[in-house]
Design a protein around this motif. Structure first.
Motif, PDB file in Angstrom:
ATOM      1  N   ARG A  15       0.843  -1.201   0.000  1.00 43.02           N
ATOM      2  CA  ARG A  15       0.000   0.000   0.000  1.00 43.02           C
ATOM      3  C   ARG A  15       0.874   1.244   0.000  1.00 43.02           C
ATOM      4  O   ARG A  15       1.933   1.272   0.614  1.00 43.02           O
ATOM      5  CB  ARG A  15      -0.932  -0.003   1.204  1.00 43.02           C
ATOM      6  CG  ARG A  15      -2.015  -1.074   1.147  1.00 43.02           C
ATOM      7  CD  ARG A  15      -2.939  -0.960   2.351  1.00 43.02           C
ATOM      8  NE  ARG A  15      -3.964  -1.983   2.346  1.00 43.02           N
ATOM      9  CZ  ARG A  15      -5.185  -1.829   1.843  1.00 43.02           C
ATOM     10  NH1 ARG A  15      -5.511  -0.667   1.297  1.00 43.02           N
ATOM     11  NH2 ARG A  15      -6.072  -2.793   1.892  1.00 43.02           N
ATOM     12  N   VAL A  55      -3.767   0.927  -3.058  1.00 45.53           N
ATOM     13  CA  VAL A  55      -3.251  -0.350  -3.552  1.00 45.53           C
ATOM     14  C   VAL A  55      -2.864  -0.181  -5.018  1.00 45.53           C
ATOM     15  O   VAL A  55      -3.657   0.338  -5.811  1.00 45.53           O
ATOM     16  CB  VAL A  55      -4.309  -1.461  -3.407  1.00 45.53           C
ATOM     17  CG1 VAL A  55      -3.802  -2.770  -4.018  1.00 45.53           C
ATOM     18  CG2 VAL A  55      -4.666  -1.658  -1.941  1.00 45.53           C
ATOM     19  N   SER A  91      -5.275  -0.273  -8.440  1.00 47.98           N
ATOM     20  CA  SER A  91      -6.666  -0.100  -8.028  1.00 47.98           C
ATOM     21  C   SER A  91      -7.297   1.074  -8.760  1.00 47.98           C
ATOM     22  O   SER A  91      -6.616   2.004  -9.193  1.00 47.98           O
ATOM     23  CB  SER A  91      -6.752   0.115  -6.520  1.00 47.98           C
ATOM     24  OG  SER A  91      -6.056   1.291  -6.132  1.00 47.98           O
ATOM     25  N   LEU A 150     -10.113   4.003  -8.250  1.00 48.85           N
ATOM     26  CA  LEU A 150     -10.793   4.721  -7.171  1.00 48.85           C
ATOM     27  C   LEU A 150     -11.729   5.764  -7.759  1.00 48.85           C
ATOM     28  O   LEU A 150     -11.355   6.503  -8.670  1.00 48.85           O
ATOM     29  CB  LEU A 150      -9.748   5.381  -6.275  1.00 48.85           C
ATOM     30  CG  LEU A 150     -10.214   6.290  -5.139  1.00 48.85           C
ATOM     31  CD1 LEU A 150     -10.836   5.468  -4.039  1.00 48.85           C
ATOM     32  CD2 LEU A 150      -9.039   7.088  -4.596  1.00 48.85           C
ATOM     33  N   LYS A 177      -5.272  -2.496 -14.243  1.00 55.33           N
ATOM     34  CA  LYS A 177      -4.977  -3.896 -13.953  1.00 55.33           C
ATOM     35  C   LYS A 177      -3.781  -4.401 -14.749  1.00 55.33           C
ATOM     36  O   LYS A 177      -2.987  -5.208 -14.247  1.00 55.33           O
ATOM     37  CB  LYS A 177      -6.215  -4.762 -14.251  1.00 55.33           C
ATOM     38  CG  LYS A 177      -7.465  -4.349 -13.484  1.00 55.33           C
ATOM     39  CD  LYS A 177      -7.223  -4.238 -11.994  1.00 55.33           C
ATOM     40  CE  LYS A 177      -8.471  -3.772 -11.261  1.00 55.33           C
ATOM     41  NZ  LYS A 177      -8.215  -3.554  -9.810  1.00 55.33           N
ATOM     42  N   SER A 189      -2.233   2.909 -10.125  1.00 57.79           N
ATOM     43  CA  SER A 189      -3.393   3.341  -9.334  1.00 57.79           C
ATOM     44  C   SER A 189      -4.036   4.531 -10.033  1.00 57.79           C
ATOM     45  O   SER A 189      -3.355   5.482 -10.417  1.00 57.79           O
ATOM     46  CB  SER A 189      -2.976   3.724  -7.917  1.00 57.79           C
ATOM     47  OG  SER A 189      -2.443   2.611  -7.227  1.00 57.79           O
ATOM     48  N   ASP A 238     -12.912  -0.267  -7.910  1.00 55.75           N
ATOM     49  CA  ASP A 238     -12.574  -1.006  -6.688  1.00 55.75           C
ATOM     50  C   ASP A 238     -13.040  -0.287  -5.428  1.00 55.75           C
ATOM     51  O   ASP A 238     -13.420  -0.922  -4.447  1.00 55.75           O
ATOM     52  CB  ASP A 238     -11.061  -1.224  -6.609  1.00 55.75           C
ATOM     53  CG  ASP A 238     -10.541  -2.067  -7.759  1.00 55.75           C
ATOM     54  OD1 ASP A 238     -11.156  -3.113  -8.038  1.00 55.75           O
ATOM     55  OD2 ASP A 238      -9.539  -1.686  -8.377  1.00 55.75           O
ATOM     56  N   VAL A 239     -12.970   1.039  -5.438  1.00 55.09           N
ATOM     57  CA  VAL A 239     -13.301   1.828  -4.253  1.00 55.09           C
ATOM     58  C   VAL A 239     -14.192   2.988  -4.678  1.00 55.09           C
ATOM     59  O   VAL A 239     -13.926   3.649  -5.687  1.00 55.09           O
ATOM     60  CB  VAL A 239     -12.028   2.380  -3.559  1.00 55.09           C
ATOM     61  CG1 VAL A 239     -12.399   3.179  -2.322  1.00 55.09           C
ATOM     62  CG2 VAL A 239     -11.075   1.251  -3.205  1.00 55.09           C
ATOM     63  N   ASN A 260     -15.428  -0.723  -0.880  1.00 58.69           N
ATOM     64  CA  ASN A 260     -13.981  -0.850  -0.718  1.00 58.69           C
ATOM     65  C   ASN A 260     -13.602  -2.324  -0.795  1.00 58.69           C
ATOM     66  O   ASN A 260     -13.902  -3.096   0.126  1.00 58.69           O
ATOM     67  CB  ASN A 260     -13.529  -0.252   0.616  1.00 58.69           C
ATOM     68  CG  ASN A 260     -12.021  -0.125   0.709  1.00 58.69           C
ATOM     69  OD1 ASN A 260     -11.292  -0.558  -0.177  1.00 58.69           O
ATOM     70  ND2 ASN A 260     -11.531   0.456   1.780  1.00 58.69           N
ATOM     71  N   ARG A 261     -12.953  -2.706  -1.867  1.00 59.41           N
ATOM     72  CA  ARG A 261     -12.529  -4.094  -2.036  1.00 59.41           C
ATOM     73  C   ARG A 261     -11.259  -4.414  -1.257  1.00 59.41           C
ATOM     74  O   ARG A 261     -10.854  -5.577  -1.205  1.00 59.41           O
ATOM     75  CB  ARG A 261     -12.288  -4.387  -3.520  1.00 59.41           C
ATOM     76  CG  ARG A 261     -13.559  -4.441  -4.346  1.00 59.41           C
ATOM     77  CD  ARG A 261     -13.272  -4.593  -5.820  1.00 59.41           C
ATOM     78  NE  ARG A 261     -14.499  -4.747  -6.597  1.00 59.41           N
ATOM     79  CZ  ARG A 261     -14.585  -4.620  -7.912  1.00 59.41           C
ATOM     80  NH1 ARG A 261     -13.483  -4.347  -8.610  1.00 59.41           N
ATOM     81  NH2 ARG A 261     -15.731  -4.766  -8.546  1.00 59.41           N
ATOM     82  N   PHE A 262     -10.642  -3.402  -0.676  1.00 59.30           N
ATOM     83  CA  PHE A 262      -9.375  -3.617   0.026  1.00 59.30           C
ATOM     84  C   PHE A 262      -9.465  -3.278   1.514  1.00 59.30           C
ATOM     85  O   PHE A 262      -8.442  -3.237   2.190  1.00 59.30           O
ATOM     86  CB  PHE A 262      -8.272  -2.758  -0.615  1.00 59.30           C
ATOM     87  CG  PHE A 262      -8.183  -2.905  -2.095  1.00 59.30           C
ATOM     88  CD1 PHE A 262      -7.798  -4.089  -2.682  1.00 59.30           C
ATOM     89  CD2 PHE A 262      -8.521  -1.844  -2.930  1.00 59.30           C
ATOM     90  CE1 PHE A 262      -7.720  -4.220  -4.049  1.00 59.30           C
ATOM     91  CE2 PHE A 262      -8.444  -1.958  -4.302  1.00 59.30           C
ATOM     92  CZ  PHE A 262      -8.051  -3.162  -4.860  1.00 59.30           C
TER      93      PHE A 262
END
Length: 456
Positions: A70, A87, A90, A92, A204, A209, A233-234, A254-256
Motif C-alpha cells: 500500500r 493499492v 486499483s 478509485l 490492472k 493506481s 474497486d473503491v 472498498n474491495r481492500f
C-alpha cells in the motif's frame, strides 16, 4: 457490412431501448433518453479459442500479494478510509457536490505521492494547466514530479500514462473524457462506461493506481450508469456543507478494506486539514444550561463523535405548524414528534419545531433518535439538560428505547471529553463489560423515563 444500431439510452440509469421513451421504466426519470449509435466491433476470439489468453487456476493460498504494498496518501484520515493506503493497480472513484473539495483532496494526495520515485500524472479536463498550477501553489503543493496534462481525449491520456508509468493517475473528471470511437457526447452513459472500462484495463494491466472524480446528480448520486460504481474497486463520497469547514469522507465500497471507516477534514486557506479531535471542536461553543441543547454520542462509521443537537419549539403563527430539520432526517423528525405527543403527552400540534445539528454533520443513524426527542422536549418545557450528560438510543413507535451498536466505544469518547453522566438504553447498560466508578449510568426503557431522568 452490417449497419450500426441506434439505441436510446437513459442518461440517469443507463437503461436502453430500441425506441425513444418519455419516461424511463427503470428509474422513472422524464425526458432522459438520448440517441446513441452502437457500432459493430471487429470479431473477437470466442470462448475456448486457441488465440485467447487463458488464465490458469491456482490455490488461493499460493496467490502472491507481496507485489501489492500500500502507498500512503500523506493523509492519515484518507489512509484510514482506504484501509491503510492506495493499492497499486486499483481504480478509485470519488464523488461529491460541486465545490466540496474533491479536486483539492486528490491534488494534495498527488503532490505527496510525487515525492517518491515515480511521477504522478494529474489530468484535468475542466481546468487548464495554469489553473491547476495556481491551485497547487495556493495549497503549497508544487512538486517537480507532479505532472499536469490538460486533455479530454482518452486515447492520448492512456498513451501518456503508458509512457511515463505514474504512481497515480488522477482523472478530473470522468464526465469530461471521451472516446472518439463513440459518436455520443462526453458525459453520456456510453462515454462514461467506455472510458471507465479502458481505465480499468490500464490499472490492472500496468499496475497503475487511478483515481477518477465523478460528478453527482441533484439527488447526490454519481452521474452516469450505476454500472460505474460496480466497475471500480473503491467508491468514496466527499460530503459536507459548504457553509461549514467540516468535510466527511466515506467509503461506500472498498474491495481492500472496511466500509465502516470515515475521515474528517476541515477546509482551510491552505487546503484540507485533518481534524485530530473533532469532538472538542464541535462542542467548543456549546451553551451551558440552555433549553433545547443535548449532547449525542454519534458514530461516523465506527468512529465516535460527540455532537450537539439543538431544538427550538415555539407557538406557531400559522394554521399549519412548521417542521424543519437540518442534519437530521425530516421524516424521522415527524415520527419522533408523533411519539412525544402520543406516548408522552406533549401537545405539539400548535408548535413550530426546528431541529439542527451543529457543525454540519449529518446524523444518519437511529441512535440519534433519543437525543433529538430529549432536545425537543427540553425546548418545549423550557427546562435545560445537565451539561455533563450524553444521550443515545433508538426510539420505537410505542415509545420504547432500543439498543444501539458500540455503546462502550461511544462512552469512552464521551469520558475523554469530561462527560460523567450517560443516558442509554437499558439493554446496552446490562451489556456493558466495564463501568467507570465515577460515572453515572442511567438505563431507560421508555421515552418518558428518559425525559424524567435528564430534564432538570
Amino acid at each position: 457490412m452490417a449497419k450500426d444500431k441506434i439505441r436510446y439510452v437513459c442518461q440517469a440509469c443507463g437503461y436502453d431501448s430500441s425506441k425513444w421513451l418519455g419516461k424511463c421504466p427503470e428509474c422513472g426519470e422524464w425526458n432522459s433518453f438520448s440517441e446513441e449509435v452502437l457500432r459493430k466491433e471487429a470479431s473477437r476470439p470466442g470462448l475456448g479459442s486457441a488465440t485467447a489468453a487463458v488464465s490458469r487456476p491456482c490455490p488461493i493460498t499460493e496467490v502472491d500479494i507481496s507485489a501489492l504494498p500500500r502507498m500512503s496518501t500523506g493523509s492519515g484520515e484518507m489512509d484510514r478510509v482506504l484501509g491503510g493506503g492506495l493499492v497499486p493497480g486499483s481504480l478509485l472513484l470519488v464523488g461529491g457536490d460541486p465545490g466540496i473539495g474533491k479536486s483539492t483532496l486528490l491534488l494534495q494526495v498527488a503532490a505527496h505521492l510525487s515525492q517518491g520515485q515515480a511521477p504522478v500524472l494529474y489530468v484535468s479536463g475542466e481546468e487548464s494547466a495554469a489553473q491547476t498550477r495556481m491551485r497547487a501553489e495556493r495549497l503549497g503543493r508544487l512538486q517537480p514530479r507532479l505532472w499536469v496534462q490538460n486533455e479530454t481525449r482518452l486515447d492520448d491520456i492512456l498513451r501518456t500514462a503508458q509512457e511515463c508509468k505514474p504512481a497515480l493517475l488522477v482523472i478530473d473528471s470522468i464526465q469530461t473524457m471521451y472516446c472518439p470511437e463513440l459518436p455520443s457526447a462526453p458525459g453520456s452513459v456510453g462515454q462514461v462506461r467506455e472510458c471507465t472500462g479502458r481505465l480499468l484495463r490500464l490499472a490492472k494491466e500496468e499496475g497503475i493506481s487511478i483515481a477518477i472524480i465523478g460528478h453527482v446528480t441533484k439527488d447526490g448520486q454519481i452521474a452516469g450508469p450505476r454500472l460505474l460504481e460496480h466497475m471500480v474497486d473503491v467508491v468514496l463520497y466527499f460530503e459536507g456543507e459548504r457553509s461549514y469547514t467540516f468535510r466527511v469522507l466515506r467509503a461506500i465500497k472498498n474491495r481492500f478494506g472496511s466500509t465502516q471507516e470515515s475521515g474528517l477534514f476541515a477546509m482551510e486557506e491552505d487546503g484540507l486539514v485533518e481534524v485530530e479531535n473533532p469532538s472538542s471542536i464541535l462542542l467548543a461553543e456549546r451553551p451551558v444550561n440552555s433549553p433545547g441543547s443535548v449532547v449525542l454520542a454519534h458514530l461516523e462509521g465506527i468512529r465516535p463523535l460527540l455532537l450537539e443537537v439543538q431544538a427550538l419549539v415555539s407557538t406557531t403563527c400559522f394554521g399549519m405548524p412548521r417542521r424543519t430539520a437540518a442534519g437530521f432526517d425530516y421524516n424521522r423528525t415527524l415520527l419522533l414528534l408523533a411519539v412525544l405527543e402520543k406516548r408522552v403527552g406533549l401537545v405539539l400540534g400548535d408548535q413550530d419545531v426546528y431541529v439542527n445539528t451543529i457543525g454540519g454533520i449529518r446524523m444518519a443513524e437511529p441512535a440519534a433518535d433519543l437525543a433529538v426527542a430529549v432536545a425537543i422536549a427540553s425546548s418545549f418545557r423550557n427546562r435545560p439538560v445537565d451539561p455533563h450528560t450524553v444521550v443515545m438510543g433508538e426510539v420505537g413507535l410505542t415509545g420504547e428505547i432500543r439498543m444501539v451498536p458500540r455503546a462502550e466505544l461511544r462512552i469512552q469518547e464521551a469520558w475523554k471529553m469530561g462527560f460523567r453522566r450517560f443516558v442509554l438504553p437499558a439493554g446496552n447498560l446490562a451489556a456493558l463489560k466495564q463501568r467507570k466508578a465515577e460515572a453515572e449510568y442511567i438505563g431507560v426503557r421508555q421515552v418518558a423515563e428518559a425525559l424524567a431522568a435528564v430534564l432538570q
